[in-house]
Design an enzyme around this catalytic site. Sequence first.
Site, short mmCIF file in Angstrom:
data_model
loop_
_atom_site.label_atom_id
_atom_site.label_comp_id
_atom_site.label_asym_id
_atom_site.label_seq_id
_atom_site.Cartn_x
_atom_site.Cartn_y
_atom_site.Cartn_z
N GLY A 7 12.82 142.02 89.97
CA GLY A 7 12.89 142.37 88.32
C GLY A 7 13.13 141.36 87.57
O GLY A 7 13.90 141.80 86.58
N ARG A 10 12.33 140.33 82.98
CA ARG A 10 13.09 140.90 81.70
C ARG A 10 14.25 141.74 81.98
O ARG A 10 14.53 141.55 83.08
CB ARG A 10 12.08 141.86 80.82
CG ARG A 10 11.39 143.20 81.36
CD ARG A 10 9.97 143.54 80.80
NE ARG A 10 9.36 144.35 81.95
CZ ARG A 10 9.58 145.69 82.18
NH1 ARG A 10 10.64 146.28 81.36
NH2 ARG A 10 8.81 146.25 82.84
N ASN A 85 17.15 144.29 91.86
CA ASN A 85 17.46 144.58 90.81
C ASN A 85 16.17 145.48 89.90
O ASN A 85 16.51 146.31 89.37
CB ASN A 85 17.65 143.40 89.73
CG ASN A 85 17.58 143.69 88.31
OD1 ASN A 85 18.40 144.31 87.69
ND2 ASN A 85 16.41 143.29 87.73
N TYR A 150 15.79 159.74 89.60
CA TYR A 150 16.56 158.65 89.35
C TYR A 150 18.02 158.62 89.85
O TYR A 150 18.49 157.72 90.42
CB TYR A 150 16.54 158.02 87.77
CG TYR A 150 17.29 156.93 87.19
CD1 TYR A 150 16.56 155.67 87.49
CD2 TYR A 150 18.48 156.71 86.80
CE1 TYR A 150 16.85 154.58 87.06
CE2 TYR A 150 18.92 155.66 86.48
CZ TYR A 150 18.07 154.56 86.70
OH TYR A 150 18.93 153.05 86.37
N ALA A 152 19.18 160.40 92.25
CA ALA A 152 19.21 160.54 93.59
C ALA A 152 18.89 159.07 94.11
O ALA A 152 19.32 158.66 95.27
CB ALA A 152 18.22 161.54 94.15
N LYS A 154 19.20 156.41 93.05
CA LYS A 154 20.62 155.44 92.66
C LYS A 154 21.62 155.84 93.66
O LYS A 154 22.59 154.79 94.12
CB LYS A 154 21.02 155.01 91.14
CG LYS A 154 20.06 154.75 90.22
CD LYS A 154 19.86 153.16 90.85
CE LYS A 154 18.81 152.42 89.75
NZ LYS A 154 18.40 150.84 90.22
N ILE A 183 22.60 149.55 79.44
CA ILE A 183 22.54 148.03 79.14
C ILE A 183 21.15 147.88 78.15
O ILE A 183 20.16 148.44 78.48
CB ILE A 183 22.28 147.15 80.31
CG1 ILE A 183 23.57 147.40 81.40
CG2 ILE A 183 22.21 145.66 79.91
CD1 ILE A 183 24.90 146.96 80.84
P1 NAP Z 1 13.46 146.60 82.73
O1 NAP Z 1 13.86 145.90 81.44
O2 NAP Z 1 12.58 147.83 82.48
O3 NAP Z 1 13.13 145.60 83.82
C1 NAP Z 1 12.50 146.11 85.10
C2 NAP Z 1 12.17 145.11 85.92
O4 NAP Z 1 11.84 145.55 87.25
C3 NAP Z 1 10.75 144.31 85.44
O5 NAP Z 1 11.00 142.94 85.80
C4 NAP Z 1 9.89 145.02 86.28
O6 NAP Z 1 8.52 144.02 86.39
C5 NAP Z 1 10.38 145.19 87.74
N1 NAP Z 1 9.76 146.13 88.22
C6 NAP Z 1 9.61 147.34 87.86
N2 NAP Z 1 9.03 148.10 89.06
C7 NAP Z 1 8.82 147.19 89.98
C8 NAP Z 1 7.84 147.22 90.99
N3 NAP Z 1 7.42 148.44 91.79
N4 NAP Z 1 7.84 146.06 91.82
C9 NAP Z 1 8.42 144.81 91.45
N5 NAP Z 1 9.26 144.98 90.33
C10 NAP Z 1 9.05 145.98 89.60
O7 NAP Z 1 14.79 147.33 83.45
P2 NAP Z 1 16.24 146.91 83.42
O8 NAP Z 1 17.11 147.88 82.09
O9 NAP Z 1 16.51 145.44 83.09
O10 NAP Z 1 17.07 147.47 84.80
C11 NAP Z 1 17.17 146.65 85.80
C12 NAP Z 1 17.93 147.42 86.74
O11 NAP Z 1 19.04 147.85 86.23
C13 NAP Z 1 17.07 148.87 87.41
O12 NAP Z 1 17.18 148.78 88.75
C14 NAP Z 1 17.71 149.76 86.49
O13 NAP Z 1 17.69 151.02 87.24
C15 NAP Z 1 19.07 149.42 86.32
N6 NAP Z 1 19.88 149.94 85.26
C16 NAP Z 1 19.64 149.76 84.14
C17 NAP Z 1 20.38 150.35 83.11
C18 NAP Z 1 19.96 150.12 81.50
O14 NAP Z 1 20.75 150.64 80.72
N7 NAP Z 1 19.18 149.23 81.27
C19 NAP Z 1 21.63 151.05 83.30
C20 NAP Z 1 21.85 151.28 84.67
C21 NAP Z 1 21.11 150.51 85.78
P3 NAP Z 1 7.47 144.01 85.37
O15 NAP Z 1 7.84 143.42 84.12
O16 NAP Z 1 6.28 142.96 85.97
O17 NAP Z 1 6.98 145.22 85.35
#
Ligand code: NAP
Length: 240
Positions: A7, A10, A85, A150, A152, A154, A183
């Site tokens: 991931g 971005r 991630n 989601y 479940a 996590k 975030i």
């Molecule tokens: P994001 O900006 O939406 O980025 C998601 C990343 O995951 C992208 O690089 C995407 O690749 C990749 N991805 C999604 N589905 C995929 C798949 N099937 N195979 C390979 N790569 C995949 O997300 P984020 O906010 O940075 O979140 C990152 C992690 O933190 C996640 O696990 C999320 O659940 C966790 N998290 C986030 C928050 C928050 O508030 N942002 C809070 C708690 C936990 P593409 O660009 O190619 O689609």
Amino acid sequence: MYALITGASRGIGLATAKEFAAHGYNIIAICHKNINDLSPLVDEILRQGGHCLPFSCDLSDPKEVFALWDAISDLNINIDVLINNAGISHIGLLQDMSNDEWMNIINTNLSSIFYMCKAVIPGMINRQRGHIVNISSVWGNVGASCEVAYSASKGGVNSFTKALAKELAPSDISVNAVAFGTIDTDMNKFLSSDDRLSLIKDIPAGRMGTTTEAGKIIYDIATTSNYLTGQVITVDGGWC
Ligand code: NAP
């Protein structure tokens, strides 16, 4: 030294890749559809004198993960750090969710971590060292209405982390999870400005976390003593 970060196109994954690269790590950067978004990262790390190898893979699909791992294995690279991630969210009532949507969340957020660990762990065991950090969420700790799947997935990441840490501690491999609050990334883009403000009001720190601070925290947890293992570390500005 190599850090493999999923991931990485971005959000939290991109910031984490930059943080590891700033500390001299070479990066294996994986994303799903937006492989072109990895180009600036590859160029930036090259300018710093490091290497960044970009790959696209649907991590929810075991066949794609094992093909990816074949390609990485051909490079004869040792993975020192694995950051699981990549993740997606799904907002809506449970009863409105289709079976396919459920499986997509579970496979992307949880099974992908199983596939990646299965691929990377044998090399770490051979070398008797390594660090794994799984990115979780406060919803995995406490659950969220309209985010049952989601939450479940996590919650599964949290238990997976604690159990795997016990298996791998004798091989000096640490396994931890970071349960983030909110975030500021694309994942929260669906929020209206009113919803965003009311969410921020509930966070004692008075703001969302930034991707840069998330990346630094992940780096610190991944690179500290392996005596820190089996922990789900909540990072949420005092929210939950
Ligand atoms: P994001 O900006 O939406 O980025 C998601 C990343 O995951 C992208 O690089 C995407 O690749 C990749 N991805 C999604 N589905 C995929 C798949 N099937 N195979 C390979 N790569 C995949 O997300 P984020 O906010 O940075 O979140 C990152 C992690 O933190 C996640 O696990 C999320 O659940 C966790 N998290 C986030 C928050 C928050 O508030 N942002 C809070 C708690 C936990 P593409 O660009 O190619 O689609």
